[in-house]
Design an enzyme around this catalytic site. Structure first.
Site, PDB file in Angstrom:
ATOM      1  N   ASP A   1     -12.042 -13.201   4.056  1.00 49.27           N
ATOM      2  CA  ASP A   1     -11.274 -12.013   3.676  1.00 49.27           C
ATOM      3  C   ASP A   1      -9.788 -12.354   3.698  1.00 49.27           C
ATOM      4  OD1 ASP A   1     -10.239  -9.531   3.196  1.00 49.27           O
ATOM      5  OD2 ASP A   1     -11.338  -8.506   4.787  1.00 49.27           O
TER       6      ASP A   1
ATOM      7  N   CYS B   1      -6.651  -4.963  -1.690  1.00 48.48           N
ATOM      8  CA  CYS B   1      -7.812  -5.757  -1.271  1.00 48.48           C
ATOM      9  C   CYS B   1      -8.576  -6.379  -2.432  1.00 48.48           C
ATOM     10  CB  CYS B   1      -8.738  -4.928  -0.383  1.00 48.48           C
ATOM     11  SG  CYS B   1      -9.624  -3.588  -1.217  1.00 48.48           S
TER      12      CYS B   1
ATOM     13  N   TRP C   1       0.829  -1.205   0.000  1.00 45.93           N
ATOM     14  CA  TRP C   1       0.000   0.000   0.000  1.00 45.93           C
ATOM     15  C   TRP C   1       0.865   1.258   0.000  1.00 45.93           C
ATOM     16  CZ3 TRP C   1      -1.362  -4.588   2.031  1.00 45.93           C
ATOM     17  CH2 TRP C   1      -2.661  -5.057   1.818  1.00 45.93           C
TER      18      TRP C   1
ATOM     19  N   HIS D   1     -13.613  -1.486   0.826  1.00 47.55           N
ATOM     20  CA  HIS D   1     -12.846  -2.697   1.091  1.00 47.55           C
ATOM     21  C   HIS D   1     -13.566  -3.849   0.406  1.00 47.55           C
ATOM     22  CE1 HIS D   1     -10.204  -5.562   2.783  1.00 47.55           C
ATOM     23  NE2 HIS D   1     -11.055  -6.059   3.643  1.00 47.55           N
TER      24      HIS D   1
ATOM     25  N   TYR E   1      -6.851   4.846  -0.447  1.00 44.83           N
ATOM     26  CA  TYR E   1      -8.199   4.303  -0.268  1.00 44.83           C
ATOM     27  C   TYR E   1      -8.362   3.641   1.098  1.00 44.83           C
ATOM     28  CZ  TYR E   1      -7.263  -0.739  -0.848  1.00 44.83           C
ATOM     29  OH  TYR E   1      -6.865  -2.045  -0.672  1.00 44.83           O
TER      30      TYR E   1
END
Length: 839
Positions: free
Chosen positions: A482, A400, A365, A459, A644
């Site tokens: 997830d 993600c 990220w 997400h 984000y």
């Protein structure tokens, strides 16, 4: 040893765009994992697995021992199906669709005593006595056009091996040395893993004509001459994976066993068409969408500005099934547990990310993707999974939606109904309070050192469908999984499966990971102000800020479906408030709602504008006095760029204004922002965060609101030039206009589509400011029907640019449904543009 991730150097929270901590430092890249060398000495001098498992196999000539399965210690282990073959190669043991003659007596490859894979008697001396029932060949009816593959909904897999769904019968034909007699005994055997055991379900014994155990059985359906037709029933609880298959016979003349042939390996998957399977789905349109659909839509952006991109799941592409099973092997998941979808999906959620276990994808990220691929540039899962299978190394990089896209591919490939879900305004609760806590000083200035919770603009995760026999009744159906590494679960970066019903009702004590997921969709944003004595007081609770919209692709169309109601009771309803407060009572701050004050007669609303990358924009805030008295508001607007994930950069523009509102009146406050003001500050996703704070002079009301918006990027325009036919070359044209007045450097296109084009990378160099470029590419469809061809563009100056076109592929003129031609294209190919034009 942890994966070579951006976070490995300073802990899992060191990514600048993810946790707001230290700047990302490029990791030290370890040497690539070497391909394992065959242990030729042990294979030639030792006994193979089947020789150790079955004494009858020990008589094979030693020069043929390396023909058997991989020994323990080879990459992936037995059952992975990788066998160190490249995923884009069928290998020498593969057959063309329908070419089963190699197993029939009299064919060129018919088995002879003493040859590779020759038939032997159970005594192991190689003698075939007169009258023995010798199996001279097997036809598993495994080609894509055969009955088994069609009835099991596996005919789209680009494999020639037999692929079955458990709990459903299939057919096979045995070719014998003599006609079958009623006194003959025939037994089928399937084995998986390094040490198959009957009690663990890894060694399955099926006597023909007798009832097997656990739902396994086989019956004779036809005996004609030296051919024996069988109907075999598999257990609805069978282990999933790649099984080795053999046959034993017994008669008065002696016992016989057919040696293992890699062409007779059988894949067994979960079966959502079988009512006895706990993954059963009672809607055919759901099964078509959530199991068989090879492409889908993934949503991103903000609730007010929803972006969408097409993702190529590619679960039926050649090599992908082997990659999925290899993932289970790399985790070391016991074979005996691979029949449980709860355990399998939990392992997948851990292994799709690289933390802890050198899994599939490295998360990043930071905004620096120079050592890998920008997450926004991927257009599908196939390239990622095949790279992991081929090298054994984690693939850089993912965020993600990439983790979720790969997870959908893996779970659909294994037979679980799965969908990709986007939650807008998704909370990341770090202290198990089940609230998003934002702290301010006495003057309502944020206390950043206390603000550890964050709200992601969006997400993406997954829902998969199954029963939950490990939970009380009422929690079957959709389960959240997830794979994005956020917080650990039992010390491992994984999440789920978690029942959506438990999330909806705030039952955070249900496994797995319900507290964290509940906070993502249905917690409250709580604003705390420091008091003069150093204590903190709640000054505002934003009850509708988190999990404001949860969507997925609709069944049978490219529209989006709002599934917020499956996760949450209606906002503000008594049931919804009860769920939140019940969950909070189990968190670290059970009395958080006891100190609430409210005096809220001035409302704040942000008017969303259509902001376009490269253009000026306008921010508008509307204040409304809902009370009966005059109100004076001191308003502060702060604009910054944001990842984000909710991690923000420094404020680059602000505005302060005092507004006087008459009773019932509204006033709009605007702040213009020029392209030159925000250009140098932009980060991934082109998102910005507007922080609004204020104070009402007359009653002390505190105004606090955050609004995120994104800058829209252009789409790629794809046009098909001519008809698409299986096995025939087809051409597509891609057109792109640079929306920025600056040059895009090192531009890379990606092109991919299941049944159309294997993943392809195109390097096109630089594209000038406001320039239009056109390029053309050819591809050869390999499967008929409606297909999606997906493209993306990436450069250091601009990303998140995509395009898609539907391609309706006609069958080949000769009537063949499939082609074995592989899509061409070299990775990193440099492509000249067909034409260029100005603005």
């Amino acid at each position: 040893m942890p994966s070579p991730t951006p976070s490995s150097g300073g802990g899992p929270r060191s990514d600048v765009g993810r946790w707001g901590g230290n700047p990302w430092q490029p990791p030290t890249t370890p040497s690539p994992e070497p391909e394992p060398e065959p242990d030729r000495r042990s294979r030639r001098g030792g006994r193979s697995f089947w020789a150790r498992c079955c004494g009858c196999c020990s008589c094979r000539n030693t020069e043929d021992d390396d023909w058997g399965p991989e020994r323990h210690g080879d990459r992936g282990g037995r059952g992975s199906g990788s066998r160190n073959r490249r995923p884009d190669s069928r290998g020498s043991d593969s057959r063309q669709p329908g070419s089963r003659d190699s197993r029939r007596p009299g064919s060129r490859d018919s088995r002879r005593p003493g040859s590779r894979g020759s038939a032997v008697n159970a005594a192991g001396d190689g003698t075939i006595r007169e009258g023995m029932l010798v199996v001279t060949g097997v036809d598993l009816l495994s080609s894509r056009s055969d009955q088994n593959r069609r009835e099991h909904h596996t005919d789209e897999f680009e494999y020639d091996e037999l692929i079955l769904r458990r709990g459903q019968p299939f057919q096979m034909v045995l070719f014998l040395s003599r006609p079958y007699e009623s006194s003959d005994h025939v037994t089928l055997e399937l084995c998986i893993g390094n040490n198959p055991e009957v009690g663990k379900g890894t060694h399955v014994i099926i006597p023909v004509g007798k009832g097997g155990s656990g739902g396994w059985k086989a019956q004779v359906t036809k005996s004609s001459g030296q051919n024996l037709n069988l109907r075999v029933h598999t257990s609805p609880n069978a282990i999933i994976g790649k099984f080795q298959f053999t046959i034993r016979t017994r008669c008065e003349a002696g016992d016989f066993q057919l040696p293992f042939d890699p062409r007779n390996e059988i894949y067994i998957l979960f079966n959502p068409w079988c009512p006895e399977d706990i993954v059963y789905v009672d809607h055919e349109d759901w099964r078509q969408e959530y199991v068989l659909n090879e492409s889908g839509r993934i949503y991103y952006g903000t609730e007010a500005q929803i972006g969408e991109r097409t993702w190529n799941y590619g679960q039926f592409d050649h090599g992908v099934l082997d990659a999925c099973l290899y993932i289970l092997d790399r985790r070391g998941m016991p074979y005996g547990g691979r029949g449980d979808p709860v355990s399998v999906s939990r392992v997948i959620s851990a292994m799709v990310n690289s933390l802890d276990d050198n899994g599939v994808l490295i998360g990043n990220w930071s905004g620096d993707y120079s050592r890998g691929t920008n997450p926004s540039a991927w257009v599908g899962s196939v390239e990622i999974l095949l790279s992991y299978l081929r090298t054994g190394n984690s693939v850089p990089f993912g965020q993600c939606w990439v983790f979720a896209g790969v997870t959908t591919t893996v779970l659909r490939c294994l037979g679980l109904a799965t969908r990709t879900v986007t939650n807008f305004n998704s909370a990341h609760d770090t202290d198990t309070s089940l609230t998003m806590d934002i702290y301010f000083d006495e003057n309502m200035k944020p206390l950043e050192h206390l603000n550890h919770d964050s709200v992601w603009n969006f997400h993406v995760w997954n829902d998969c469908w199954m029963k939950r026999p490990d939970l009380p009744s009422g929690f079957d159906g959709w389960q959240v999984v997830d794979a994005t590494p956020q917080e650990t679960s039992s010390g491992i970066f994984c999440c789920g499966p978690c029942s959506v019903q438990s999330i909806k009702n705030g039952l955070v004590y249900m496994k797995y990971d319900t507290p964290f997921i509940f906070a993502e969709v249905n917690s409250d944003k709580v604003y705390w102000q420091r008091q003069d004595d150093g204590s903190f007081k709640i000054v505002y609770v934003e009850e509708k800020a988190i999990g404001s919209l949860i969507i997925t692709k609709a069944i049978g169309s490219n529209m989006r479906e709002d599934i917020t109601h499956t996760y949450k009771h209606p906002e503000g309803s008594e049931a919804e408030r009860k769920a939140v407060e019940t969950a909070a009572a189990h968190g670290s701050k059970p009395n958080v709602y006891a100190t609430r004050d409210s005096a809220e007669d001035v409302a704040v609303q942000v008017e969303a504008q259509d902001a376009v990358m490269g253009q000026d924009l306008m921010v508008s805030v509307v204040l409304t006095n809902r009370g009966s008295s005059l109100r004076t508001v001191k308003l502060h607007l702060y604009l910054s760029v944001t990842f984000y994930t909710g991690v923000t950069g420094s404020v680059f523009k602000e505005s302060k204004k005092e507004v006087v509102l008459a009773p019932g009146a509204s006033e709009r406050v605007t702040m213009p922002v020029a392209y030159k003001e925000y250009r140098v500050h932009l980060v991934d996703q082109g998102a910005m965060l507007l922080n609004i704070s204020g104070h009402v002079k007359e009653n002390g009301q505190v105004l606090a609101k955050q609004h995120t918006f994104r800058l829209r990027t252009p789409d790629l325009s794809l046009t098909l030039l001519g008809a698409a036919v299986v096995g025939q070359e087809c051409e597509v044209q891609i057109v792109f206009k640079n929306p920025l007045p600056v040059t895009l450097t090192n531009v890379v296109f990606r092109l991919e589509g299941s049944g159309l084009q294997r993943p392809k990378i195109l390097n096109v160099g630089d594209i000038g400011g406001n320039e239009t470029v056109t390029l053309r590419q050819t591809f050869v469809p390999v499967r008929p029907g409606p297909r999606q061809l997906i493209a993306s563009l990436d450069s250091p100056q601009l990303s998140q640019v995509h395009g898609v076109i539907q391609v309706d592929v006609a069958p080949a003129s000769g009537g063949g449904a499939f082609s074995d031609i592989r899509g061409s294209g070299r990775s990193g190919e440099t492509i000249p543009m067909a034409s260029r034009g100005g603005a």
